[in-house]
Design a protein around this motif. Structure first.
Motif, PDB file in Angstrom:
ATOM      1  N   ASN A   1      16.753  28.631 -76.122  1.00  0.00           N
ATOM      2  CA  ASN A   1      15.943  29.063 -75.068  1.00  0.00           C
ATOM      3  C   ASN A   1      14.788  29.565 -74.172  1.00  0.00           C
ATOM      4  O   ASN A   1      14.444  30.625 -72.709  1.00  0.00           O
ATOM      5  N   LYS A   2      14.103  28.114 -74.419  1.00  0.00           N
ATOM      6  CA  LYS A   2      12.886  28.143 -73.196  1.00  0.00           C
ATOM      7  C   LYS A   2      13.896  27.618 -71.942  1.00  0.00           C
ATOM      8  O   LYS A   2      13.132  28.652 -71.223  1.00  0.00           O
ATOM      9  N   ASN A   3      15.208  27.271 -72.394  1.00  0.00           N
ATOM     10  CA  ASN A   3      15.250  26.715 -70.793  1.00  0.00           C
ATOM     11  C   ASN A   3      15.327  28.078 -70.074  1.00  0.00           C
ATOM     12  O   ASN A   3      15.461  28.342 -69.210  1.00  0.00           O
TER      13      ASN A   3
ATOM     14  N   ILE B   1      15.650  20.827 -87.243  1.00  0.00           N
ATOM     15  CA  ILE B   1      16.317  20.424 -86.559  1.00  0.00           C
ATOM     16  C   ILE B   1      17.189  22.040 -85.025  1.00  0.00           C
ATOM     17  O   ILE B   1      17.355  21.461 -84.246  1.00  0.00           O
ATOM     18  N   VAL B   2      17.602  22.695 -86.215  1.00  0.00           N
ATOM     19  CA  VAL B   2      18.064  24.182 -85.504  1.00  0.00           C
ATOM     20  C   VAL B   2      17.187  24.946 -85.174  1.00  0.00           C
ATOM     21  O   VAL B   2      17.678  24.894 -83.610  1.00  0.00           O
ATOM     22  N   SER B   3      15.992  24.545 -85.733  1.00  0.00           N
ATOM     23  CA  SER B   3      15.328  25.609 -85.087  1.00  0.00           C
ATOM     24  C   SER B   3      14.433  25.340 -83.510  1.00  0.00           C
ATOM     25  O   SER B   3      14.615  26.388 -82.975  1.00  0.00           O
ATOM     26  N   SER B   4      14.454  24.020 -83.550  1.00  0.00           N
ATOM     27  CA  SER B   4      14.091  23.483 -82.284  1.00  0.00           C
ATOM     28  C   SER B   4      14.883  23.310 -81.131  1.00  0.00           C
ATOM     29  O   SER B   4      14.568  23.986 -80.099  1.00  0.00           O
ATOM     30  N   GLU B   5      16.160  22.967 -81.836  1.00  0.00           N
ATOM     31  CA  GLU B   5      16.927  22.798 -80.822  1.00  0.00           C
ATOM     32  C   GLU B   5      17.566  24.819 -79.967  1.00  0.00           C
ATOM     33  O   GLU B   5      17.233  24.672 -78.825  1.00  0.00           O
ATOM     34  N   MET B   6      17.202  25.352 -80.597  1.00  0.00           N
ATOM     35  CA  MET B   6      16.717  26.993 -80.755  1.00  0.00           C
ATOM     36  C   MET B   6      16.309  27.104 -79.689  1.00  0.00           C
ATOM     37  O   MET B   6      16.729  27.988 -78.514  1.00  0.00           O
ATOM     38  N   THR B   7      14.920  26.854 -80.012  1.00  0.00           N
ATOM     39  CA  THR B   7      13.947  27.308 -78.921  1.00  0.00           C
ATOM     40  C   THR B   7      13.921  26.679 -77.639  1.00  0.00           C
ATOM     41  O   THR B   7      13.954  26.886 -76.978  1.00  0.00           O
ATOM     42  N   LYS B   8      14.890  25.725 -77.474  1.00  0.00           N
ATOM     43  CA  LYS B   8      14.944  24.580 -76.626  1.00  0.00           C
ATOM     44  C   LYS B   8      15.549  25.578 -75.768  1.00  0.00           C
ATOM     45  O   LYS B   8      15.697  25.988 -75.315  1.00  0.00           O
TER      46      LYS B   8
ATOM     47  N   VAL C   1      14.508  31.200 -70.845  1.00  0.00           N
ATOM     48  CA  VAL C   1      12.762  32.250 -70.672  1.00  0.00           C
ATOM     49  C   VAL C   1      12.402  32.201 -69.411  1.00  0.00           C
ATOM     50  O   VAL C   1      11.485  32.139 -68.656  1.00  0.00           O
ATOM     51  N   GLN C   2      11.651  30.329 -69.363  1.00  0.00           N
ATOM     52  CA  GLN C   2      10.735  30.256 -68.237  1.00  0.00           C
ATOM     53  C   GLN C   2      11.875  29.314 -66.704  1.00  0.00           C
ATOM     54  O   GLN C   2      11.229  29.908 -66.338  1.00  0.00           O
TER      55      GLN C   2
ATOM     56  N   MET D   1       8.896  19.351 -83.863  1.00  0.00           N
ATOM     57  CA  MET D   1       9.956  19.165 -83.134  1.00  0.00           C
ATOM     58  C   MET D   1      10.019  20.001 -81.748  1.00  0.00           C
ATOM     59  O   MET D   1      10.348  19.341 -80.920  1.00  0.00           O
ATOM     60  N   THR D   2       9.785  21.048 -81.692  1.00  0.00           N
ATOM     61  CA  THR D   2       9.882  22.341 -80.436  1.00  0.00           C
ATOM     62  C   THR D   2       8.343  21.440 -79.833  1.00  0.00           C
ATOM     63  O   THR D   2       9.279  21.267 -78.000  1.00  0.00           O
TER      64      THR D   2
ATOM     65  N   SER E   1      13.784  31.445 -83.414  1.00  0.00           N
ATOM     66  CA  SER E   1      13.520  30.929 -82.193  1.00  0.00           C
ATOM     67  C   SER E   1      13.312  31.848 -81.602  1.00  0.00           C
ATOM     68  O   SER E   1      12.407  32.235 -80.494  1.00  0.00           O
TER      69      SER E   1
ATOM     70  N   GLY F   1      17.430  28.996 -88.600  1.00  0.00           N
ATOM     71  CA  GLY F   1      16.578  28.848 -86.855  1.00  0.00           C
ATOM     72  C   GLY F   1      16.686  29.942 -85.842  1.00  0.00           C
ATOM     73  O   GLY F   1      15.991  30.094 -84.934  1.00  0.00           O
TER      74      GLY F   1
END
Lengths: 276, 276, 276, 276
Positions: free
Chosen positions: D240-242, D231-238, D244-245, C236-237, A234, A230
């Motif tokens: 991050n996105k918060n 799950i973990v990847s998408s959660e971390m990407t989410k 970055v954006q 999921m992303t 990410s 993860g």
């Protein structure tokens, strides 16, 4: 005059050995690559008993040729470089020395020959020669992502190590000595084998309680592996988003930013992005 | 006249064998699929000693039938295609030949029969027949992501191989020969088994130092596996984003497409996207 | 009158068994959950020889009690539901029957008792009772992501299976029979064990060529595992991005979309988003 | 007067032990870290039979010194803290006690000494002392992502456990007892070993049907591992996105923050973000 010739000769050698722009520089790289791979194959074959018994003379002779070539290369590198000491004490300098010396030492000390295997480390030059890292990413994004992740992954792995020490100790207390859990270090070794899902089976719990705890460790390992993945995922996604899609241009008219790389007009006000 | 009939007959055959639009074309595909799977099952059953002993006649007969059917198919493919040589030298052409020849050879040479197992490669046709790739992604995004990742993953895997050669060599020097580290190639094999978390246990370190190094390798492998996963994940997410963030609008002025969702003016010519 | 009473009694029973809104409905769920877990533990303990020898009477009695309770529950479910046949032929209906019948059959046929183990399938009810799926995601995003990925992962796994058949066949031809590759099915089994990085070690290559091919398979497996992970991660992303961050509102003034969920004014023109 | 001195003395002690701002506070932390690691190494070495035989006196003496130091630390912690009971009953309090008591008990009861191994749990203090968690992420995003994922991963892992119980039961019915599937708990243990791709090989199916089912389990495990990672990847990407954006702008009118990067008007009050 002689000094100038020598200078030219040295700078020429430097160009051949350390650079790859000229024809001879490229040739040197290719020959070196072949020699490194050949030397590794030789060391490997020599370590196989029946091959060594059968072809000992051929392998030994080839290795002496390679060793002398590597020695010449080592000397050439020292001569041609401006600061020889810096090269000698550098990572590659030490590896280059370690891959020639054991063969010479084997004349004096029996057994030291097997240290020739250090030559395998020269394989790392492959990356430098082939410039493989260039293929990894068009930009340095990939490396940046790995660097950002490195600290997190180091903390994660140290957490895994501590977990394994604790779990290994628990298993040492729980399991009988017949099943291989004879000491705490061995039990910790087993915990690492299990948590990383390697699972040799040379040590395996036989008591019901031990198997129960082992099951918990395995399921934990199955869930824990998601964490480093993860992190890297990410991190890479973040890097991708920042660089690939948009650039840092700002519209001179409305100051809108985050333009697509190929955009020629502002997506917000329609002003040309090339105007100044 | 005859030539024309022959032409029609050949183009009809081509349609049946190579296409799937007509009723007979679909039927051919289904029959071929069943025949391929049946042939694989036959080869598998034949390789099991007790089954072969009991049902040898039935298996042998069935295999001759399948072989003759495959031969007929092979001949039909050659006849019906415009450039037979191109088919014969193609990947599928060679597989098709390899899956029939061994049976005939078994009449001449004892033992060559087992090469019939090459027939398993015909399974790759399953993807072509079922057009499974169509299910992988509505668009070609998935394949594109894999292609972009391929180079990175190849570099990554070659790094893993070099790492395993170095680690295997180290373990060869460290471990005693009793524990199975009898040669460098075997030790490298062990390093691969360990780093990829397969862990057979046919070779396992027994000295404390060997187990310590093995532990480090395992924990490295646990962290390293995050890299290819991260590459593919981020590549796929990137591809997804390209679709999600852009819309299907097309500029009425210059016909440029792939506009950002929030774009109000064409990024190519500056024309308002709301004009009609 | 009697009919009406019966109707009320049946609908009451239905409420208790199938719903969880009332106090008795919740109690029923909890009792059922405890009974299911108890029955699983009983079956497990009974399968351990020394426990069964020691506590046979206690275990057998308890199992009869559980079986009768489950039978009563099964009958109650049939009575209370409007379409009994639909329940009986449903997935849960068949499982419920299978978890009671073997015990009765054991009176007639010796040995059929072990089929009681089918009772383990009742554990799937746990998800329904605890409504665990509710915790998986606030919305149905998680499930949607899995569903979208399912087709891709199915194709991926069938590709893995075909790869294993081919690799297993190759290993059968390459490896000697002494190392366990006695038939193609066994070799395919080994290929699956290796590619999925399970690595029992009950079958392991011993010839150098076999170990070389095995190494390639392992490194492939190490790279291939990135694919399903990448699919699920990106799916999921994607789902996350679509729903969590923005809504489908469109500004009534400038038609800008992709507003943040908590946004009250258009980020593009400053118009209130609540105006109509 | 004396009371005040005592109070000062106590608060000084508290500062040294529980905080790390002063010079002596930092020194205490470093000494404690070294002592903990030394104590773990001691316990480990002692558990290795031949080392214990050879250096028993040295190890025993060192351990007594460490034990007395830990006892003094334990007493100091109780004295200096305001609510001693809270510390004693806390997680770390219990661990601190457990790591000293067994040594004293070993004077009374033979064998209780091995419980000293509980000391390994003190390693968890490493995280607190080194404040390693600080390195995990510049912000608390990483921890937040893990917390959000935790519930999902718990449900996922409980699903894996139930799956293993069912699959283990099926294998118990299918496999012969000679191959190690002697009871359902053992079979469930095997299913966990297999599904998590650990694969010891201490228990492995030998019947064709058993190997077939095992193959299905392994391929399932290979596909299932994508879920927690996703799950973990998408959660971390989410998370991050918060970051970055959105930008750090704050509306000059209502002070709302977390504006989208391309926002020109406050999403909360509609005020232009460019006004000053």
């Amino acid at each position: 005059m002689e000094s100038s010739t020598k200078h030219n000769w040295r700078s020429k050698l430097h160009e051949i050995i350390y650079e790859a722009d000229t024809h001879s520089g490229k040739l040197f790289d290719v020959v070196l690559l072949v020699a490194i791979i050949a030397s590794i194959v030789l060391v490997m074959l020599e370590s196989v008993e029946w091959i060594d018994n059968k072809y000992h003379f051929f392998l030994d002779t080839s290795e002496w040729i390679i060793t002398i070539l590597f020695s010449l290369e080592y000397i050439a590198r020292i001569i041609s470089v401006k600061k020889p000491l810096k090269y000698i004490t550098s990572f590659y300098g030490i590896i280059d020395l370690l891959s020639t010396i054991p063969k010479y030492l084997s004349l004096l000390f029996v057994g030291s020959h097997s240290l020739v295997a250090f030559r395998a480390l020269r394989l790392l030059r492959v990356f430098r020669i082939l410039k493989l890292t260039r293929y990894i990413g068009a930009s340095t994004n990939f490396v940046r992502a790995l660097k950002t992740s490195r600290a997190k992954i180091a903390v994660f792995l140290s957490f895994v190590v501590i977990l394994c020490i604790i779990l290994g100790t628990v298993m040492y207390l729980v399991e009988s000595k017949e099943s291989g859990f004879t000491s705490i270090p061995r039990s910790v070794y087993w915990a690492i084998v299990t948590l990383t899902t390697v699972g040799y089976g040379d040590i395996a719990p036989i008591t019901p309680l031990g198997q129960f705890i082992a099951s918990i460790i395995m399921i934990m390992g199955y869930g824990i592996i998601a964490v480093p993945t993860g992190i890297v995922s990410s991190e890479m996604t973040k890097v991708n988003k920042n660089d690939v899609q948009t650039n840092t241009q700002s519209c001179s008219n409305c100051l809108a930013s985050n333009h697509r790389d190929e955009a020629q007009f502002c997506h917000n006000c329609g002003n040309s992005l090339h105007e100044i």
